[in-house]
Design an enzyme around this catalytic site. Structure first.
Site, PDB file in Angstrom:
ATOM      1  N   ASP A 104      17.662 -39.954   4.113  1.00  0.00           N
ATOM      2  CA  ASP A 104      18.237 -40.950   2.976  1.00  0.00           C
ATOM      3  C   ASP A 104      18.752 -42.216   3.443  1.00  0.00           C
ATOM      4  O   ASP A 104      19.861 -42.060   4.115  1.00  0.00           O
ATOM      5  CB  ASP A 104      19.594 -40.051   2.221  1.00  0.00           C
ATOM      6  CG  ASP A 104      19.682 -40.797   0.984  1.00  0.00           C
ATOM      7  OD1 ASP A 104      19.039 -41.858   0.540  1.00  0.00           O
ATOM      8  OD2 ASP A 104      20.731 -40.313   0.504  1.00  0.00           O
ATOM      9  N   ASP A 106      14.630 -47.608  -0.740  1.00  0.00           N
ATOM     10  CA  ASP A 106      15.213 -46.165  -0.717  1.00  0.00           C
ATOM     11  C   ASP A 106      14.343 -45.137  -0.365  1.00  0.00           C
ATOM     12  O   ASP A 106      13.498 -44.711  -1.298  1.00  0.00           O
ATOM     13  CB  ASP A 106      15.830 -46.126  -2.009  1.00  0.00           C
ATOM     14  CG  ASP A 106      16.564 -44.799  -2.166  1.00  0.00           C
ATOM     15  OD1 ASP A 106      17.125 -44.335  -1.030  1.00  0.00           O
ATOM     16  OD2 ASP A 106      16.852 -44.192  -3.002  1.00  0.00           O
TER      17      ASP A 106
END
Ligand SMILES: *[C@@H]1O[C@H](CO)[C@@H](O)[C@H](O)[C@H]1NC(C)=O
Ligand SMILES: *[C@@H]1O[C@H](CO)[C@@H](O)[C@H](O)[C@H]1NC(C)=O
Ligand SMILES: *[C@@H]1O[C@H](CO)[C@@H](O)[C@H](O)[C@H]1NC(C)=O
Length: 412
Positions: free
Chosen positions: A111, A288
């Protein structure tokens, strides 16, 4: 369920990192993919909007009461870099991480939108002689989930090649929204760890420690994802300390982290998006790895949708359904970053049909990978370039020089 069976087969596979160039000096690391599959279906469009709303509120990946601004975030290949294979769990990319002297293995979601590293969501953490409880508690909020636990210092090994001593890790006592993975390896800016751990301002991330312990020469991560042209194509790699130039074609194009907030708290950039030659948006947003789709602010998304005759929103999946007759005539969506244009063609814009039911859709329909962010433009975070974008272009996350880079690949 057909999807799960296929996934299990895929997850039993091994990813072999094959690259040449400067990385050979340190040897490359091969990481096995864990035999696990995400459970159930998820309504992808709806799911991603919940995650996006947390980014917009500046809350994603932070302590429940945490608020902070600013970020630290390079340059070209260092010879002290190591590449590690990553797997696509269809809804996310994961990698194997070993913890402790017993080398307990965890399958962690990669992440870039958060910065705490934690384990124990599925596989229970077993302390070994290298583990040291700090006595602190940790709580982190993610758009689609959260976790609470206890903080430890322990040895973390990434793909057997990189060893980090005394890494601060969370060990989950409870978590929500992380079915099928053991936790997260957080490679966002360190500021995002503020207020996540009790009695602590921020905790060093894995990349902060790799740098301070001399394992890498600069705090840079390069990410290569092979495009998902088949159900769950799983090849990809994460390079710590530099760029694996064997995976890029042409130079890396760097842009500074945007000054616009809240995008600037994450790996935020300024970007202009055009449909064909018509500009839709010029604003700040984020890159992201934890988001699947390309999300556009609602008013911008509406313009995209209106340009596709007969397109509708599928209520179940929350995705944009494209009539079969339009699939081959979608206009190219151009992403202009730092003066370089990255074209996202008609083919790039259609979600792999093999994933439709997994994402809550109809197997025979066509869905766009471009979806609604769920809030209007002008809020300081008007788009999210998720991993379906990052599968087309190599991306670089450079803390040392506070910048993000992109390059074309052989797959672009
Ligand atoms: C890294 O590159 C520098 C400069 O090119 C060189 O002096 C050094 O020996 C290299 N280090 C390794 C470990 O290859
Ligand atoms: C990004 O765009 C904003 C708004 O136009 C501008 O203020 C800023 O200087 C641009 N560049 C960076 C690096 O933030
Ligand atoms: C799925 O799509 C087919 C073909 O368009 C249609 O006949 C069917 O009704 C759809 N099923 C659902 C559940 O939407």
């Amino acid at each position: 369920m057909i999807c799960s069976i296929r996934l299990l087969t895929l997850f039993a596979a091994l990813v072999t990192v094959t690259s040449a160039g400067p990385l050979e000096k340190r040897g490359l690391v091969t990481v096995p993919i864990s035999k696990s599959a995400p459970s159930g279906h998820k309504a992808l469009g709806h799911f991603e909007r919940r995650r996006a709303s947390e980014f917009l509120a500046g809350r994603y990946g932070k302590g429940i009461s945490g608020y902070q601004a600013g970020t630290t975030a390079s340059n070209t290949a260092s010879n002290t870099s190591t590449s590690i294979g990553v797997a696509n769990a269809l809804d996310t990319y994961t990698m194997q991480v070993q913890v402790g002297t017993n080398k307990q293995s965890f399958n962690l979601l990669i992440d870039t939108g958060s910065s705490n590293t934690w384990v124990g969501a599925a596989t229970k953490y077993k302390p070994s002689s290298s583990s040291k409880s700090t006595g602190d508690s940790i709580t982190v909020s993610y758009g689609s989930g959260m976790f609470k636990g206890k903080e430890y210092l322990d040895t973390v090994s990434l793909g057997n090649g990189l060893v980090i001593n005394q890494q601060s890790i969370g060990v989950a006592t409870s978590s929500q929204g992380f079915e099928g993975v053991d936790g997260i390896i957080g490679i966002g800016p360190a500021d995002l760890t503020e207020d996540t751990v009790s009695r602590t301002t921020t905790v060093p991330t894995v990349t902060d420690n790799l740098l301070s312990q001399g394992s890498i020469a600069q705090e840079v991560i390069g990410i290569y994802y092979a495009p998902t042209t088949e159900n769950g194509a799983i090849n990809g790699e994460l390079t710590f300390g530099g760029v694996d130039t064997s995976k890029t074609t042409g130079a890396i194009n760097y842009v500074p982290i945007t000054e616009t907030q809240p995008a600037g708290q994450y790996w935020g950039i300024n970007q202009t998006i055009s449909l064909g030659s018509t500009e839709l948006l010029s604003a700040a947003g984020i890159v992201d790895t934890g988001t699947t789709l390309v999300l556009l602010a609602t008013d911008v998304f509406d313009q995209y949708m209106q340009a596709i005759p007969g397109a509708t929103i599928d209520q179940n999946s929350g995705l944009l359904e494209i009539p079969a007759s339009q699939v081959n005539s979608l206009q190219t969506l151009n992403f202009q970053i730092g003066g370089v244009t990255y074209p996202f063609t008609a083919k790039d814009q259609v979600l792999d049909q093999a994933l439709n039911t997994f994402y809550g859709g109809n197997a025979s329909a066509f869905y766009s990978v471009v979806s609604d962010l769920g809030s209007p433009s002008g809020q300081g975070l008007d788009f999210i370039n998720g991993y379906l974008f990052l599968e087309r272009f190599y991306s670089v996350y450079d803390t040392t020089n506070n910048q993000v880079g992109f390059a074309t690949t052989a797959n672009s």
